[in-house]
Scaffold this active site. Sequence first.
Site, PDB file in Angstrom:
ATOM      1  N   HIS A 138      -7.697  67.329  67.547  1.00 14.45           N
ATOM      2  CA  HIS A 138      -8.622  65.724  67.321  1.00 14.45           C
ATOM      3  C   HIS A 138      -9.462  65.876  67.752  1.00 14.45           C
ATOM      4  O   HIS A 138     -10.554  65.016  66.560  1.00 14.45           O
ATOM      5  CB  HIS A 138      -7.918  65.514  68.893  1.00 14.45           C
TER       6      HIS A 138
ATOM      7  N   SER B  16     -13.067  59.334  67.211  1.00 11.21           N
ATOM      8  CA  SER B  16     -11.872  58.623  67.895  1.00 11.21           C
ATOM      9  C   SER B  16     -12.223  57.374  69.088  1.00 11.21           C
ATOM     10  O   SER B  16     -12.338  56.804  68.458  1.00 11.21           O
ATOM     11  CB  SER B  16     -12.889  60.277  68.707  1.00 11.21           C
TER      12      SER B  16
ATOM     13  N   ASP C  89      -3.521  66.487  64.704  1.00 12.50           N
ATOM     14  CA  ASP C  89      -3.735  65.836  66.400  1.00 12.50           C
ATOM     15  C   ASP C  89      -2.784  65.315  67.264  1.00 12.50           C
ATOM     16  O   ASP C  89      -2.433  64.869  66.910  1.00 12.50           O
ATOM     17  CB  ASP C  89      -4.692  64.671  65.420  1.00 12.50           C
TER      18      ASP C  89
END
Length: 376
Positions: free
Chosen positions: A355, A149, A322
């Site tokens: 995500h 991330s 995502d």
Amino acid sequence: MTEFIPPATRFFELPSPFPMKRGGALRGGRVAYETWGVLGPARDNAVLILTGLSPDAHAAASAANPEPGWWEAMVGPGKPIDTTRWFVICVNSLGSCKGSSGPASINPETGEPWRLDFPPLSIEDIANAAFEAVRGLGIERLACVIGNSMGGMSALAYLLLHPGAARAHINISGAPRALPFSIAIRSLQREAIRLDPNWNQGRYDDARYPEAGMRMARKLGVITYRSALEWDGRFGRVRLDSDRRPGDDPFGMEFEVESYLEGHARRFVRRFDPNCYLYLSRSMDWFDLAEYAGGGQDEDAVMRGLARIRVERALAIGVHTDILFPLQQQEQIAEGLRAGGADARFLPLDSPQGHDAFLVDIARFGPAVQGFLDTL
């Protein structure tokens, strides 16, 4: 908030002054980190993990702290990031409130928290601080840097700013720049915090804490961390039992998904400092590898920025669901690194969990990460 530092956490004192990309310098700064495994005699088996916005350095349990870490299923003996082979380092991001210096830390010149006097924070600053910590451990070249991330952004900056600092790279749900949708969501999160009267221009305390703003910010984040497919599968349109509904609020919670978000937000708000949230969130919006392309702001410039990174091998992993760091960004990372001479592969996964899949869908992510590391 009361800071809790796990007992296995150690600290590296940054050079002082530590220059910051967007101006100013940090004095008396430090970063928190933890390690697992044994560094080999040649010091060539080190793997660095760079984290998302909220995790601390405690990625996994250890003898010093047996509590499960935030990536427990991935890091440890016999696990995908196998600590019987690798010396694993996880660094808490500069700007955080989990041991590293940030707005919640004490400014040594005043004896008071930095608050908004903390210098503007960039992803590049996070990367440079992690680099100093790794070098402080006597490691000149990492076997691999893994970024998740926001940590995927930090890892790209690490590799770009310090050529030759790692042989290989795994980028998990990362990005070479912030996209408009992600910027818009994070802007709303920051606005929710700043509009809470208790935020008070960053001057709050435990008694007057911007809880409503942080709750809203966290709810917005959680919505984007997962996918519509997962929300539908987990909750559907299931309503709360009557005894769980607020009786005096005609617009109160009615659905199970609302209750889930509320519970998730309440568990988070007192565990993360609002000013640190603002700084780290904005650092992601500012990040753009096009800045290093020698001109231009389009996608070609991003590719040129990526091509400046020198790494031998790379794997970029993403998931179809995502929406925050969409799959095309991981594909772009692989293509850009390949243009720079890396043996880079792109791996799209079908996880329904959006995500945050790398935190929970170990059945898919574990073999992908282990398979890559086994080839190093």
